[in-house]
Every structure is written in C-alpha cells, then in structure tokens.
Write a protein that holds these residues in place. Structure first.
Motif, PDB file in Angstrom:
ATOM      1  N   GLU A 252     -12.546  -4.952  -6.915  1.00  0.00           N
ATOM      2  CA  GLU A 252     -11.403  -4.027  -6.792  1.00  0.00           C
ATOM      3  C   GLU A 252     -11.700  -3.080  -5.763  1.00  0.00           C
ATOM      4  O   GLU A 252     -12.847  -2.360  -6.101  1.00  0.00           O
ATOM      5  CB  GLU A 252     -10.782  -3.462  -8.131  1.00  0.00           C
ATOM      6  CG  GLU A 252     -10.322  -4.529  -8.951  1.00  0.00           C
ATOM      7  CD  GLU A 252      -9.090  -5.244  -8.472  1.00  0.00           C
ATOM      8  OE1 GLU A 252      -8.086  -4.513  -7.869  1.00  0.00           O
ATOM      9  OE2 GLU A 252      -9.033  -6.163  -8.730  1.00  0.00           O
TER      10      GLU A 252
ATOM     11  N   LYS B 259     -10.692   0.196  -5.404  1.00  0.00           N
ATOM     12  CA  LYS B 259     -10.948   1.621  -5.609  1.00  0.00           C
ATOM     13  C   LYS B 259     -12.018   1.893  -6.309  1.00  0.00           C
ATOM     14  O   LYS B 259     -12.801   2.893  -5.809  1.00  0.00           O
ATOM     15  CB  LYS B 259      -9.662   1.886  -6.619  1.00  0.00           C
ATOM     16  CG  LYS B 259      -8.251   2.024  -6.010  1.00  0.00           C
ATOM     17  CD  LYS B 259      -7.337   2.600  -7.049  1.00  0.00           C
ATOM     18  CE  LYS B 259      -5.992   2.836  -6.457  1.00  0.00           C
ATOM     19  NZ  LYS B 259      -4.951   3.471  -7.128  1.00  0.00           N
TER      20      LYS B 259
ATOM     21  N   TYR C  16      -5.084   6.915  -3.768  1.00  0.00           N
ATOM     22  CA  TYR C  16      -4.403   6.421  -2.568  1.00  0.00           C
ATOM     23  C   TYR C  16      -5.007   5.009  -2.267  1.00  0.00           C
ATOM     24  O   TYR C  16      -6.257   4.997  -1.785  1.00  0.00           O
ATOM     25  CB  TYR C  16      -4.133   7.237  -1.506  1.00  0.00           C
ATOM     26  CG  TYR C  16      -3.192   8.535  -1.736  1.00  0.00           C
ATOM     27  CD1 TYR C  16      -1.931   8.260  -2.089  1.00  0.00           C
ATOM     28  CD2 TYR C  16      -3.620   9.852  -1.750  1.00  0.00           C
ATOM     29  CE1 TYR C  16      -1.153   9.409  -2.518  1.00  0.00           C
ATOM     30  CE2 TYR C  16      -2.785  10.811  -2.274  1.00  0.00           C
ATOM     31  CZ  TYR C  16      -1.669  10.768  -2.479  1.00  0.00           C
ATOM     32  OH  TYR C  16      -0.997  11.828  -2.798  1.00  0.00           O
ATOM     33  N   ASP C  17      -4.138   4.069  -1.936  1.00  0.00           N
ATOM     34  CA  ASP C  17      -4.665   2.862  -1.720  1.00  0.00           C
ATOM     35  C   ASP C  17      -4.496   2.480  -0.181  1.00  0.00           C
ATOM     36  O   ASP C  17      -5.306   1.759   0.143  1.00  0.00           O
ATOM     37  CB  ASP C  17      -3.378   1.747  -2.399  1.00  0.00           C
ATOM     38  CG  ASP C  17      -3.762   1.573  -3.785  1.00  0.00           C
ATOM     39  OD1 ASP C  17      -4.942   1.657  -4.080  1.00  0.00           O
ATOM     40  OD2 ASP C  17      -2.649   1.285  -4.567  1.00  0.00           O
TER      41      ASP C  17
ATOM     42  N   PRO D 129      -2.492   0.517   1.542  1.00  0.00           N
ATOM     43  CA  PRO D 129      -2.262  -0.946   1.742  1.00  0.00           C
ATOM     44  C   PRO D 129      -1.408  -1.438   3.206  1.00  0.00           C
ATOM     45  O   PRO D 129      -0.792  -0.505   3.851  1.00  0.00           O
ATOM     46  CB  PRO D 129      -1.056  -1.064   0.479  1.00  0.00           C
ATOM     47  CG  PRO D 129      -0.375   0.136   0.451  1.00  0.00           C
ATOM     48  CD  PRO D 129      -1.311   1.452   0.891  1.00  0.00           C
TER      49      PRO D 129
ATOM     50  N   SER E 182      -6.154  -4.918  -0.992  1.00  0.00           N
ATOM     51  CA  SER E 182      -7.118  -3.817  -1.258  1.00  0.00           C
ATOM     52  C   SER E 182      -8.290  -3.905  -2.083  1.00  0.00           C
ATOM     53  O   SER E 182      -8.374  -3.426  -3.329  1.00  0.00           O
ATOM     54  CB  SER E 182      -6.225  -2.301  -1.849  1.00  0.00           C
ATOM     55  OG  SER E 182      -5.516  -1.747  -0.791  1.00  0.00           O
TER      56      SER E 182
ATOM     57  N   GLU F 269     -10.067  -1.651   5.784  1.00  0.00           N
ATOM     58  CA  GLU F 269      -9.617  -0.708   4.857  1.00  0.00           C
ATOM     59  C   GLU F 269     -11.214   0.136   4.540  1.00  0.00           C
ATOM     60  O   GLU F 269     -11.255   1.247   4.349  1.00  0.00           O
ATOM     61  CB  GLU F 269      -8.848  -1.185   3.716  1.00  0.00           C
ATOM     62  CG  GLU F 269      -8.626   0.123   2.714  1.00  0.00           C
ATOM     63  CD  GLU F 269      -8.186  -0.402   1.487  1.00  0.00           C
ATOM     64  OE1 GLU F 269      -8.271   0.491   0.492  1.00  0.00           O
ATOM     65  OE2 GLU F 269      -7.482  -1.488   1.394  1.00  0.00           O
TER      66      GLU F 269
ATOM     67  N   HIS G  85       2.098   7.867   2.150  1.00  0.00           N
ATOM     68  CA  HIS G  85       2.727   7.152   1.071  1.00  0.00           C
ATOM     69  C   HIS G  85       4.135   7.635   0.539  1.00  0.00           C
ATOM     70  O   HIS G  85       4.831   6.668  -0.079  1.00  0.00           O
ATOM     71  CB  HIS G  85       1.561   7.335  -0.050  1.00  0.00           C
ATOM     72  CG  HIS G  85       0.337   6.603   0.044  1.00  0.00           C
ATOM     73  ND1 HIS G  85      -0.563   7.132   0.961  1.00  0.00           N
ATOM     74  CD2 HIS G  85      -0.104   5.491  -0.559  1.00  0.00           C
ATOM     75  CE1 HIS G  85      -1.676   6.315   0.945  1.00  0.00           C
ATOM     76  NE2 HIS G  85      -1.448   5.350   0.071  1.00  0.00           N
TER      77      HIS G  85
ATOM     78  N   SER H  21      -4.227  -3.269 -12.371  1.00  0.00           N
ATOM     79  CA  SER H  21      -4.928  -4.120 -11.607  1.00  0.00           C
ATOM     80  C   SER H  21      -5.852  -4.948 -12.598  1.00  0.00           C
ATOM     81  O   SER H  21      -5.724  -5.237 -13.680  1.00  0.00           O
ATOM     82  CB  SER H  21      -6.074  -3.040 -10.755  1.00  0.00           C
ATOM     83  OG  SER H  21      -6.897  -2.662 -11.618  1.00  0.00           O
TER      84      SER H  21
ATOM     85  N   HIS I  51      -0.689  -6.268  -2.509  1.00  0.00           N
ATOM     86  CA  HIS I  51       0.022  -5.457  -1.980  1.00  0.00           C
ATOM     87  C   HIS I  51       1.434  -5.915  -1.313  1.00  0.00           C
ATOM     88  O   HIS I  51       2.104  -5.352  -0.456  1.00  0.00           O
ATOM     89  CB  HIS I  51      -0.723  -4.629  -1.006  1.00  0.00           C
ATOM     90  CG  HIS I  51      -1.418  -3.486  -1.613  1.00  0.00           C
ATOM     91  ND1 HIS I  51      -1.080  -2.637  -2.648  1.00  0.00           N
ATOM     92  CD2 HIS I  51      -2.747  -3.459  -1.483  1.00  0.00           C
ATOM     93  CE1 HIS I  51      -2.008  -1.938  -2.942  1.00  0.00           C
ATOM     94  NE2 HIS I  51      -3.123  -2.371  -2.033  1.00  0.00           N
TER      95      HIS I  51
END
Length: 486
Positions: free
Chosen positions: A20, A22, A64-65, A67, A137, A144, A192, A283, A422
């Motif tokens: 993942e 994050k 914040y992603d 995406p 993501s 990213e 966002h 998630s 996403h």
C-alpha cells in the motif's frame, strides 16, 4: 487445498505495509536514509535530529493520495525545493532510485511473485514497464512514489548536511522550512478540494426500495467473484458458459464498484451493503480488524441460515470467522482449480444457504503480468470453464433447483501492474450477471447500479433482514414478477 495459516495471515498484513502506497512512502524513505547513513558512516544522532524536518511532509503524504492525474502535480513541490534551496545529492538520488527499482522490479515483481505464484524468473523484463505505467497508489507506482521520496530525501539531506557542518538545530532556516511546508499543504488541499472529484456519490438512504421478504425467494444463493476481471477484457475473452448465463439471465451493463476499489474494501461493501465511511475498511491495509456494521452473514444468522465466504487471507481482516480461507501461496495455474474443489467440499459438507467464492488467478495475473497481455485473457477463459464445472456439479448434487447464481468482479484493473483503487480506466465498471429460476431471462439493465446492492439483494432472496447499514437498493429489475416467465 490448504487453508491460509496464521503465519500467512500475519505475512499478508506485513506485506500490505510495503504494498500500500501510504505506509510504503515513510517506510522506504526512512529505510533509504538509514542505509545511506550506514554506508557513508554518518552521525546517527544528527540523522535522527534532521529527520524531524520532514515529519510534517510524511504526515501530508499519508493523508493525501495524489491519485491518477494528480500525481503529475507531485513534481511541483520538488521543483519548488530546487528553486529555493538549489542543492541536491546526486549520490543520494541515484541510490534511492536504484533501491526503489530493485524493490519493485526484482524483489516484488520477480522474487516475490516467483515464490508466491510461480511466475518466471524473467518476470523483471516486463515488470519494469508495468511499474512505470501503474496508476494505482501502491508502492509499484513509480510516477507517484519517486517525486514524493526524492523531495523527502532532499529536504532531509540538506538539513542533515547543515547539522553535520556545525549549524545548530535551532539555527536552521525554520521560517523557510515552515513556509515551504505550509505552502505544500495548501497546494495539496486545493488540489484535492477542487480536482479530486470523480469518486461515486454514496447512496444517501438505507435500503428502502423493496420491503424485506418475509419468505425466502430462493433456497440458495451462489456468488462467484472473479477478482480483478476487467469488463472490456471479459468481453474480448472466449467465455461460452458465462455468455450463456447472461443470455439466459439478467446482465447489469453498468455495475459500478466502490471507492477505493481495493479487494478488501470492495468485499466489505458488497456484503454489508454500505461504504467505507460506515463499515470502516478503507484499504487492503486493515489497521483495526473487523467491519463496524452488520454483514449479510449476520443477517442470515437472524433467520437461522448460514453463509460462507471462501477467499484469501486478506478477507479475514474484515469478515473474520465467516471466511473460509485459502492459501494464496501456490502456482497461479492451480489456484482457481483448488478454490473450486474447496467450494465443492464446503457445499457437500456444510451446505450453506449462501456461498461466496473468490477466484483469484485473473487478478494475480493482472498484477504480475499486466492486463493487456494474452495471459490475462487466458485466466478469464479458465475461470469460465471452472464456473461451468462448478455449476454442473451443483446441478448433479441437487443444489441448483431453486438457486440464484451471481457472477461478478469486485473491481476492474487498469494498465500497468493491474492497478486498481482510484477508478482509473478499466476499474470502475465490472461484469455482473444474475441467473436462476426466479431471474428474468435475456434481460439487460442499462441503468447504473452499485455493488453495494449485493448484500440487500441476497438478503431479499434468502428471506433475511437487510444488514443494519445496507444502503444499496435491491436489484429488483432482475426478478420475475409472479406469473411472469420472461
């Protein structure tokens, strides 16, 4: 077929920390800092003190992603850093980029997939291209992860160098640091707030379009989820049995998955009837085990009926003891065959009113080999043959006489490493077929519907109350009215 062991469940949760996006960003950044400092024989106290300067940015990138196309904006803070400080360590950048591609392409894309599902040792020759294309993501999204990591490492290194040169911690340019940090947060917030606008709108009301059925419409409901089956690729595949099911049943042409379109999130929404903000699974990385609301399994228990979910270890994190786990550590050519054999055993020995079986090979092929290649189509076609075999077995054993069959995907897959999350192209709309004696024949529903309708529809068919927070409307368009055999 082996169940997922306790070690596999633990290992799956640990792997999600690296998979993942994050949690991966801070883990990879800190790991790179430590390795770089070790090889350069740095002062560990100075490293720890300078690390404080990037903590707010680690928090920002966890919240914040960025995406899909928003990831393009991640380069702007890095450019701003270069304009303000104008200094980078090319050695550190090269070390970080090399380490990133070693992890994604060789450790993950080659070693991990070879040991887990039997992909070739040469998988890296394709996987590097998938990492560059991937839009999801995850750690395998180079577009990213790299601008995030390079900014974090640059900010850390310039202040680390100052401290090494004798500048005191309190003498660092804190006004400059705080201003840059504040501007970056504002930039992320505005992006966002005004550009991240493609998520599906949740249904506001709880299920109300049909009152719960006091009597069961069906004796059984069988749900087969072909994990990660992209709708357009399904249409391109040679699937004679699934084509027959939709011709003799009802097809929903615009069935929408939920956001974020991750497997554990989707299954939680499908079988509670609601969204992540209510059921709590946001998630595949489940920080607090268990859904927060009732599931279809809870509803069935209220009327003394039984449901079982046959799936991989990840699903235990959400659905707990209602999951019959299967090990995901096996050759990908054997996985779905073994799952179908296990499904037969569950139906023979436990005979639940509801069985949900997750076929995983299509999804695993998309992640390891990409969705735009022949291998992906072949796995969809293999799933078609296995579904035909399973339904034939159910008929031979008298379990299809008054049974509704649902065939669907939990999410689609985008280009690259079969990315999903996403709602990029190929993710949002999924195949969805209903077939059975109480389901309309040769019927196509073109209106948009959501997978959150699955739980209340199953409850209605089996004469159970709707789950406590079910929001999806019952899929009544597929059901025959009394005396109507269309």
């Amino acid at each position: 077929m082996k169940k997922a062991s306790k070690f596999e469940k633990f290992a799956a949760r640990c792997w999600n920390l690296l998979n993942e996006g994050k949690p991966f960003t801070p883990i990879f950044t800190i790991g790179t800092m430590i390795l770089f400092a070790f090889f350069s024989k740095s002062d560990w106290t100075v490293l720890a003190v300078s690390f404080v300067t990037i903590i707010p940015f680690l928090i920002l990138y966890f919240i914040y992603d960025f995406p899909l196309f928003l990831r393009n904006f991640l380069w702007i803070p890095l450019i701003a850093y270069l304009l303000i400080w104008g200094e980078i360590s090319y050695t550190l950048w090269l070390f970080a980029i090399s380490l990133y591609f070693f992890f994604t392409v060789f450790f993950w894309g080659t070693l991990y997939y070879h040991l887990r599902i039997g992909t070739t040792w040469w998988n890296f020759t394709r996987f590097w291209k998938l990492v560059l294309k991937n839009s999801d993501s995850t750690s395998g999204n180079a577009q990213e992860q790299l601008p995030k990591v390079l900014l974090l490492l640059s900010l850390w290194y310039i202040h680390y160098s100052m401290l090494m040169d004798g500048v005191t911690f309190t003498s660092l340019s804190w006004i400059q640091i705080i201003t840059f940090f504040g501007a970056t947060w504002l930039f992320a917030f505005v992006l966002h707030r005004y550009l991240f606008d493609w998520k599906p709108e949740p249904i506001e009301n709880y299920t109300e379009n049909v009152s719960p059925s006091e009597h069961a419409v069906n004796d059984k409901v069988i749900v087969i989820v072909i994990d990660g089956m992209r709708k357009e690729r399904f249409e391109e595949a040679n699937t004679p049995f699934l084509d027959k099911l939709r011709l003799e049943g009802t097809e929903y042409a615009n069935m929408e998955t939920v956001y974020p379109a991750r497997t554990v999130v989707c299954f939680s929404s499908m079988f509670t009837g609601t969204y992540p903000f209510e059921h709590g699974i946001t998630s595949n990385m489940v920080w607090k085990l268990g859904i927060k609301v009732e599931s279809i399994f809870d509803s069935l228990r209220k009327v003394n009926k039984k449901g079982r979910l046959l799936g991989i270890a990840h699903l235990v994190d959400a659905m707990g003891d209602d999951v019959e786990t299967v090990t995901a550590v096996m050759h990908n050519d054997e996985a779905d065959r073994n799952i179908i054999e296990r499904a037969k055993k569950i139906m023979a020995e436990q005979d639940p009113e509801l069985l949900i079986a997750q076929l995983i090979s299509t999804d695993q092929t998309g992640h390891s080999r990409g969705v735009l290649y022949d291998e992906y189509i072949q796995k969809i076609e293999e799933a078609d043959r296995l579904v035909e075999e399973f339904v034939g077995w159910l008929k031979d054993n008298g379990k299809m006489e008054n049974t509704t069959l649902m065939i669907c995907a939990d999410h689609g897959q985008a280009d690259g490493i079969g990315g999903h999350g996403h709602l990029d192209e190929g993710e949002r709309y999924v195949p969805f077929i209903m077939n059975g004696p109480t389901i309309k024949r040769n019927h196509l529903v073109k209106e948009k519907h959501s997978l959150v309708s699955m739980a209340p529809t199953i409850a209605y068919l089996l004469g159970a109350p709707y789950p406590s927070h079910s929001r999806g409307p019952v899929l009544q368009e597929a059901m025959r009215s009394e005396g109507n055999n269309e």
